[in-house]
Motif scaffolding. Structure first.
Motif, mmCIF file in Angstrom:
data_model
loop_
_atom_site.group_PDB
_atom_site.id
_atom_site.type_symbol
_atom_site.label_atom_id
_atom_site.label_comp_id
_atom_site.label_asym_id
_atom_site.label_seq_id
_atom_site.Cartn_x
_atom_site.Cartn_y
_atom_site.Cartn_z
ATOM 1 N N MET A 131 0.817 -1.196 0.121
ATOM 2 C CA MET A 131 0.153 0.019 0.057
ATOM 3 C C MET A 131 0.755 1.242 0.120
ATOM 4 S SD MET A 131 -2.919 1.198 2.805
ATOM 5 C CE MET A 131 -3.997 -0.071 2.613
ATOM 6 N N ASN A 132 0.758 2.057 -0.596
ATOM 7 C CA ASN A 132 1.255 3.449 -0.710
ATOM 8 C C ASN A 132 1.278 3.895 0.657
ATOM 9 O OD1 ASN A 132 1.999 6.149 -1.033
ATOM 10 N ND2 ASN A 132 0.296 6.599 -2.597
ATOM 11 N N PRO A 133 2.542 4.614 1.067
ATOM 12 C CA PRO A 133 2.577 4.913 2.671
ATOM 13 C C PRO A 133 1.835 6.217 2.861
ATOM 14 C CG PRO A 133 4.881 4.646 1.432
ATOM 15 C CD PRO A 133 3.772 4.453 0.208
ATOM 16 N N LEU A 134 1.667 7.235 1.937
ATOM 17 C CA LEU A 134 0.803 8.180 1.964
ATOM 18 C C LEU A 134 -0.627 8.040 2.374
ATOM 19 C CD1 LEU A 134 1.666 11.107 2.321
ATOM 20 C CD2 LEU A 134 1.137 11.676 0.100
ATOM 21 N N LYS A 135 -1.150 6.741 1.572
ATOM 22 C CA LYS A 135 -2.469 6.387 1.665
ATOM 23 C C LYS A 135 -2.693 5.582 3.028
ATOM 24 C CE LYS A 135 -5.902 3.582 -0.847
ATOM 25 N NZ LYS A 135 -6.213 2.761 -2.098
ATOM 26 N N ARG A 136 -1.717 4.924 3.408
ATOM 27 C CA ARG A 136 -1.695 4.249 4.750
ATOM 28 C C ARG A 136 -1.864 5.163 5.897
ATOM 29 N NH1 ARG A 136 -0.293 -0.304 8.069
ATOM 30 N NH2 ARG A 136 1.412 0.271 9.634
ATOM 31 N N ILE A 137 -0.807 6.145 5.708
ATOM 32 C CA ILE A 137 -0.870 7.280 6.761
ATOM 33 C C ILE A 137 -2.336 7.839 6.841
ATOM 34 C CG2 ILE A 137 -0.097 9.547 7.305
ATOM 35 C CD1 ILE A 137 2.767 8.407 6.575
ATOM 36 N N GLY A 138 -2.794 8.210 5.683
ATOM 37 C CA GLY A 138 -4.267 8.844 5.708
ATOM 38 C C GLY A 138 -5.277 7.944 6.445
ATOM 39 N N LYS A 139 -5.283 6.543 6.003
ATOM 40 C CA LYS A 139 -6.048 5.845 6.613
ATOM 41 C C LYS A 139 -6.042 5.802 8.150
ATOM 42 C CE LYS A 139 -7.519 2.770 2.827
ATOM 43 N NZ LYS A 139 -7.435 1.337 2.407
ATOM 44 N N LEU A 140 -4.763 5.537 8.658
ATOM 45 C CA LEU A 140 -4.451 5.650 10.064
ATOM 46 C C LEU A 140 -5.111 7.084 10.774
ATOM 47 C CD1 LEU A 140 -0.840 4.044 9.955
ATOM 48 C CD2 LEU A 140 -2.867 3.113 10.894
ATOM 49 N N PHE A 141 -4.837 7.942 9.947
ATOM 50 C CA PHE A 141 -5.300 9.387 10.611
ATOM 51 C C PHE A 141 -6.787 9.354 10.878
ATOM 52 C CE2 PHE A 141 -6.266 13.963 10.444
ATOM 53 C CZ PHE A 141 -5.191 14.504 11.276
ATOM 54 N N LEU A 142 -7.304 9.058 9.576
ATOM 55 C CA LEU A 142 -8.564 8.917 9.762
ATOM 56 C C LEU A 142 -9.431 7.830 10.853
ATOM 57 C CD1 LEU A 142 -10.013 9.272 5.965
ATOM 58 C CD2 LEU A 142 -10.107 10.849 7.711
ATOM 59 N N SER A 143 -8.644 6.810 10.904
ATOM 60 C CA SER A 143 -8.905 5.765 12.071
ATOM 61 C C SER A 143 -8.921 6.401 13.426
ATOM 62 C CB SER A 143 -8.310 4.641 11.674
ATOM 63 O OG SER A 143 -8.445 3.595 12.666
ATOM 64 N N GLY A 144 -8.181 7.049 13.543
ATOM 65 C CA GLY A 144 -7.457 7.849 14.812
ATOM 66 C C GLY A 144 -8.470 8.705 15.127
ATOM 67 N N MET A 145 -9.060 9.532 14.006
ATOM 68 C CA MET A 145 -10.061 10.666 14.270
ATOM 69 C C MET A 145 -11.425 9.955 14.407
ATOM 70 S SD MET A 145 -9.474 13.324 11.230
ATOM 71 C CE MET A 145 -10.977 13.921 11.259
ATOM 72 N N GLU A 146 -11.723 8.663 14.184
ATOM 73 C CA GLU A 146 -13.066 8.077 14.395
ATOM 74 C C GLU A 146 -12.922 7.789 15.761
ATOM 75 O OE1 GLU A 146 -13.010 4.813 11.660
ATOM 76 O OE2 GLU A 146 -13.696 5.875 9.975
#
Length: 137
Positions: A1-16
């Protein structure tokens, strides 16, 4: 997975997770003031950063990484609280109550993540079982 995409998903997951916890905290009168946009956005950003940090930890040894995660998360929370002007630096009672609240909230966050992970795992297993049954026919 693209590192930027992974960071974005992790960021959104943390926000949830952070948003759910913040709403729970607003349901109990822990925050004395009415939440401002600054409070809300700072909490969302804090939760996203914690989500990224949590996801980037490759948990092989909980005895090492859990205390590191606990301390780094604590420092991120304290930074956000300082930004919002919620800290009482020289009040020991504040720090004692804050420590207890932090432990409880940290435990709730882990419980939310654990339950969410279990639900996802059950869904994946069910899908795989259905796929295996369909292939056998």
């Amino acid at each position: 997975m693209n590192p930027l995409k992974r960071i974005g998903k992790l960021f959104l997951s943390g926000m949830e997770v952070g948003s759910v916890i913040y709403l729970l905290l607003l349901a109990v009168p822990i925050q004395a003031d009415f939440p401002s946009p600054k409070n809300i956005f700072s909490i969302m950003i804090m939760a996203g950063i914690i989500g990224v940090f949590s996801g980037l930890l490759d948990i092989d040894d909980f005895r090492i990484e859990l205390p590191v995660h606990f301390v780094v998360t604590f420092l991120i929370v304290v930074t956000m609280m300082a930004f919002n002007g919620w800290l009482q630096w020289q009040n020991w009672t504040f720090w004692l109550l804050f420590g207890i609240e932090y432990l409880i909230i940290y435990g709730i966050a882990w419980l939310i993540i654990f339950l969410s992970g279990n639900l996802k795992l059950k869904r994946i297993n069910k899908t795989l079982q259905e796929r295996n049954k369909a292939q056998k026919k």
